[in-house]
Design a protein around this motif. Sequence first.
Motif, PDB file in Angstrom:
ATOM      1  N   LEU A 102     115.262 110.957 -47.334  1.00 38.42           N
ATOM      2  CA  LEU A 102     115.879 111.095 -48.636  1.00 38.42           C
ATOM      3  C   LEU A 102     115.269 112.388 -49.624  1.00 38.42           C
ATOM      4  O   LEU A 102     114.044 112.750 -49.379  1.00 38.42           O
ATOM      5  CB  LEU A 102     115.785 109.902 -49.783  1.00 38.42           C
ATOM      6  CG  LEU A 102     116.395 108.655 -49.034  1.00 38.42           C
ATOM      7  CD1 LEU A 102     115.819 107.376 -50.118  1.00 38.42           C
ATOM      8  CD2 LEU A 102     117.994 108.773 -49.373  1.00 38.42           C
ATOM      9  N   PRO A 103     116.402 113.247 -50.256  1.00 36.20           N
ATOM     10  CA  PRO A 103     115.784 114.201 -51.041  1.00 36.20           C
ATOM     11  C   PRO A 103     114.885 113.778 -52.164  1.00 36.20           C
ATOM     12  O   PRO A 103     114.791 112.440 -52.422  1.00 36.20           O
ATOM     13  CB  PRO A 103     116.998 114.834 -51.745  1.00 36.20           C
ATOM     14  CG  PRO A 103     118.155 113.671 -51.683  1.00 36.20           C
ATOM     15  CD  PRO A 103     117.778 113.034 -50.605  1.00 36.20           C
ATOM     16  N   LYS A 104     114.210 114.599 -52.892  1.00 38.40           N
ATOM     17  CA  LYS A 104     113.168 114.187 -53.961  1.00 38.40           C
ATOM     18  C   LYS A 104     113.778 113.666 -55.025  1.00 38.40           C
ATOM     19  O   LYS A 104     113.119 112.791 -55.828  1.00 38.40           O
ATOM     20  CB  LYS A 104     112.419 115.375 -54.285  1.00 38.40           C
ATOM     21  CG  LYS A 104     111.457 116.205 -53.143  1.00 38.40           C
ATOM     22  CD  LYS A 104     110.797 117.369 -53.656  1.00 38.40           C
ATOM     23  CE  LYS A 104     109.534 117.871 -52.509  1.00 38.40           C
ATOM     24  NZ  LYS A 104     108.985 118.978 -53.085  1.00 38.40           N
ATOM     25  N   GLN A 105     114.980 114.131 -55.496  1.00 39.52           N
ATOM     26  CA  GLN A 105     115.575 113.527 -56.622  1.00 39.52           C
ATOM     27  C   GLN A 105     117.194 113.009 -55.959  1.00 39.52           C
ATOM     28  O   GLN A 105     117.891 114.232 -55.814  1.00 39.52           O
ATOM     29  CB  GLN A 105     115.490 114.510 -57.650  1.00 39.52           C
ATOM     30  CG  GLN A 105     116.210 114.058 -59.002  1.00 39.52           C
ATOM     31  CD  GLN A 105     116.134 115.005 -60.205  1.00 39.52           C
ATOM     32  OE1 GLN A 105     115.191 116.072 -60.285  1.00 39.52           O
ATOM     33  NE2 GLN A 105     116.884 115.145 -61.213  1.00 39.52           N
ATOM     34  N   TYR A 106     117.450 111.945 -56.420  1.00 41.62           N
ATOM     35  CA  TYR A 106     118.762 111.431 -55.743  1.00 41.62           C
ATOM     36  C   TYR A 106     119.186 110.407 -56.578  1.00 41.62           C
ATOM     37  O   TYR A 106     118.238 109.957 -57.507  1.00 41.62           O
ATOM     38  CB  TYR A 106     118.747 111.080 -54.292  1.00 41.62           C
ATOM     39  CG  TYR A 106     117.846 110.024 -54.161  1.00 41.62           C
ATOM     40  CD1 TYR A 106     118.319 108.665 -54.141  1.00 41.62           C
ATOM     41  CD2 TYR A 106     116.454 110.318 -53.786  1.00 41.62           C
ATOM     42  CE1 TYR A 106     117.582 107.423 -53.582  1.00 41.62           C
ATOM     43  CE2 TYR A 106     115.441 108.954 -53.539  1.00 41.62           C
ATOM     44  CZ  TYR A 106     116.263 107.767 -53.688  1.00 41.62           C
ATOM     45  OH  TYR A 106     115.581 106.650 -53.285  1.00 41.62           O
ATOM     46  N   THR A 107     120.373 110.042 -56.820  1.00 40.33           N
ATOM     47  CA  THR A 107     120.867 108.887 -57.328  1.00 40.33           C
ATOM     48  C   THR A 107     120.952 107.507 -56.627  1.00 40.33           C
ATOM     49  O   THR A 107     121.598 107.750 -55.501  1.00 40.33           O
ATOM     50  CB  THR A 107     122.164 109.373 -58.114  1.00 40.33           C
ATOM     51  OG1 THR A 107     122.217 110.522 -58.965  1.00 40.33           O
ATOM     52  CG2 THR A 107     122.877 108.009 -58.937  1.00 40.33           C
ATOM     53  N   SER A 110     127.800 118.581 -63.047  1.00 44.89           N
ATOM     54  CA  SER A 110     127.135 118.343 -62.156  1.00 44.89           C
ATOM     55  C   SER A 110     125.610 118.021 -62.745  1.00 44.89           C
ATOM     56  O   SER A 110     124.779 117.254 -62.179  1.00 44.89           O
ATOM     57  CB  SER A 110     126.884 119.311 -61.071  1.00 44.89           C
ATOM     58  OG  SER A 110     126.677 120.632 -61.479  1.00 44.89           O
ATOM     59  N   ASP A 111     125.096 118.860 -63.841  1.00 41.13           N
ATOM     60  CA  ASP A 111     123.913 118.761 -64.380  1.00 41.13           C
ATOM     61  C   ASP A 111     123.476 117.337 -64.796  1.00 41.13           C
ATOM     62  O   ASP A 111     122.595 116.626 -64.696  1.00 41.13           O
ATOM     63  CB  ASP A 111     123.645 119.615 -65.780  1.00 41.13           C
ATOM     64  CG  ASP A 111     123.728 121.181 -65.043  1.00 41.13           C
ATOM     65  OD1 ASP A 111     123.251 121.451 -63.940  1.00 41.13           O
ATOM     66  OD2 ASP A 111     123.880 122.048 -65.796  1.00 41.13           O
ATOM     67  N   ILE A 112     124.672 116.528 -65.511  1.00 43.84           N
ATOM     68  CA  ILE A 112     124.468 115.364 -66.127  1.00 43.84           C
ATOM     69  C   ILE A 112     124.495 114.294 -65.038  1.00 43.84           C
ATOM     70  O   ILE A 112     123.693 113.381 -64.844  1.00 43.84           O
ATOM     71  CB  ILE A 112     125.574 114.814 -67.054  1.00 43.84           C
ATOM     72  CG1 ILE A 112     125.738 115.874 -68.236  1.00 43.84           C
ATOM     73  CG2 ILE A 112     125.552 113.328 -67.367  1.00 43.84           C
ATOM     74  CD1 ILE A 112     126.989 115.610 -69.096  1.00 43.84           C
ATOM     75  N   VAL A 113     125.173 114.490 -63.776  1.00 40.69           N
ATOM     76  CA  VAL A 113     125.048 113.563 -62.506  1.00 40.69           C
ATOM     77  C   VAL A 113     123.850 113.667 -61.793  1.00 40.69           C
ATOM     78  O   VAL A 113     123.035 112.664 -61.478  1.00 40.69           O
ATOM     79  CB  VAL A 113     126.365 113.954 -61.701  1.00 40.69           C
ATOM     80  CG1 VAL A 113     126.149 113.190 -60.362  1.00 40.69           C
ATOM     81  CG2 VAL A 113     127.666 113.838 -62.183  1.00 40.69           C
ATOM     82  N   LYS A 114     123.084 114.924 -61.723  1.00 40.49           N
ATOM     83  CA  LYS A 114     122.026 114.996 -61.117  1.00 40.49           C
ATOM     84  C   LYS A 114     120.744 114.463 -61.852  1.00 40.49           C
ATOM     85  O   LYS A 114     119.762 113.945 -61.197  1.00 40.49           O
ATOM     86  CB  LYS A 114     121.892 116.419 -60.745  1.00 40.49           C
ATOM     87  CG  LYS A 114     122.527 117.066 -59.778  1.00 40.49           C
ATOM     88  CD  LYS A 114     122.044 118.607 -59.855  1.00 40.49           C
ATOM     89  CE  LYS A 114     123.141 119.451 -58.735  1.00 40.49           C
ATOM     90  NZ  LYS A 114     122.909 120.565 -58.453  1.00 40.49           N
ATOM     91  N   ASN A 115     120.920 114.145 -63.099  1.00 42.05           N
ATOM     92  CA  ASN A 115     119.994 113.574 -64.160  1.00 42.05           C
ATOM     93  C   ASN A 115     120.082 112.013 -63.898  1.00 42.05           C
ATOM     94  O   ASN A 115     119.064 111.314 -64.584  1.00 42.05           O
ATOM     95  CB  ASN A 115     120.085 113.969 -65.484  1.00 42.05           C
ATOM     96  CG  ASN A 115     119.009 113.648 -66.555  1.00 42.05           C
ATOM     97  OD1 ASN A 115     117.786 113.546 -66.049  1.00 42.05           O
ATOM     98  ND2 ASN A 115     119.557 113.431 -67.889  1.00 42.05           N
ATOM     99  N   TYR A 132     116.583 110.649 -65.447  1.00 43.05           N
ATOM    100  CA  TYR A 132     115.423 111.261 -65.050  1.00 43.05           C
ATOM    101  C   TYR A 132     114.612 111.607 -66.372  1.00 43.05           C
ATOM    102  O   TYR A 132     113.352 111.592 -66.134  1.00 43.05           O
ATOM    103  CB  TYR A 132     115.481 112.210 -64.117  1.00 43.05           C
ATOM    104  CG  TYR A 132     115.490 111.735 -62.691  1.00 43.05           C
ATOM    105  CD1 TYR A 132     114.459 111.557 -61.989  1.00 43.05           C
ATOM    106  CD2 TYR A 132     116.831 111.597 -62.041  1.00 43.05           C
ATOM    107  CE1 TYR A 132     114.662 111.115 -60.629  1.00 43.05           C
ATOM    108  CE2 TYR A 132     116.839 111.200 -60.750  1.00 43.05           C
ATOM    109  CZ  TYR A 132     115.735 110.946 -60.103  1.00 43.05           C
ATOM    110  OH  TYR A 132     115.790 110.412 -58.502  1.00 43.05           O
ATOM    111  N   ASP A 133     115.349 111.764 -67.365  1.00 40.94           N
ATOM    112  CA  ASP A 133     114.599 112.220 -68.724  1.00 40.94           C
ATOM    113  C   ASP A 133     113.964 111.209 -69.365  1.00 40.94           C
ATOM    114  O   ASP A 133     113.304 111.332 -70.404  1.00 40.94           O
ATOM    115  CB  ASP A 133     115.378 113.066 -69.347  1.00 40.94           C
ATOM    116  CG  ASP A 133     116.984 112.535 -70.034  1.00 40.94           C
ATOM    117  OD1 ASP A 133     116.850 110.932 -69.610  1.00 40.94           O
ATOM    118  OD2 ASP A 133     117.730 113.043 -70.564  1.00 40.94           O
TER     119      ASP A 133
END
Length: 334
Positions: A238-243, A265-270, A291-292
């Motif tokens: 898995l990638p380091k940051q994923y949903t 995409s910036d909101i979805v990646k968060n 993530y924030d």
Amino acid sequence: MTERDLKDQETVQEPVEELEETASNSVEESDTELAEKEVDTADNSEFFQQWKARHQAYLSSKMQDDEQEETQEEKESHPSLQHLKKVEEKEEKQETQAPRVKRKPIPSAIIWKSVPVFLVSFFLVISSIYFISPYSKQKNFTVTGNNRLSADKVLAYSQISSRDYALTTLLHKDDYAKNIEKTSAWVKSAKISYQFPQNFTIQVEEYTEIGFIKKGDKYHSVLSNGAISETAIQSDQLPKQYTSINLKDADLVKELALQLVKVKSDIVKNIETVDLTPTRATSDLLTLTMYDGNKVLVPLSEVERKLPYYEKITPQLTAASVVDMEVGIFSYAQ
């Protein structure tokens, strides 16, 4: 010589001629008499009759040959015939010695009319040689735009065989591109282009990856078209940051993906996790852990409309907060 002498000579010649005629007549009469006697003696002989017939045939054929020779000699000796013969010989000699007549050149109009026929024939010959040779089946492929799929998989999804002619691949390139789109859930669109002489480029556009759903101890990608990838990966891949999407209903997963694909995409990646937390008022209420450090409460059916406001609210938050979008939009500290 006197007149008397001439008269005497004429009188002498006349008796001589008479004697010659009488002598010849007597010889002929004697010959005929002898022949008649011989005939009379041999009338009863069959052999003599046959000999007589052959002898008469021989005499008649000899007489005909003699007459033909005489007529031929007369013809050849005739001055007009000799002249004609010389003229004929001269004409024959002139014909043999005369130079050959030059042929007229072919008109240019006929040449130009024959050019298309020649070109078509030449093209058919070259095409036949090309299709017979192994060179006609050689193809070079380049795959672009693929991030999740390997080039070998894209080529396999196209169903292009190494035994296919390059011309066949060119003529049916759109069909092969559709095979890629239908076979792989990752591929949003595919296009095949051709570069002379044997080069093909397969340009692929993949669906974006919204998140991952866990099945057992493996993870499957959730794509922007709502499909779940059949390819499973381990947790260490898995990638380091994923949903992480924690929804069990496939229809809800598809609806979430179709909603999130329309958000920036910036909101979805968060988004770190997505959980279903229904209430009495809202059965499809989702809790999005970001993530924030913040959390967002938003109905699944209103993700596309309300979630973009999160980008305007976060600058006003001084601590980890809950952004409630169930009814209106307001926030409070956790």
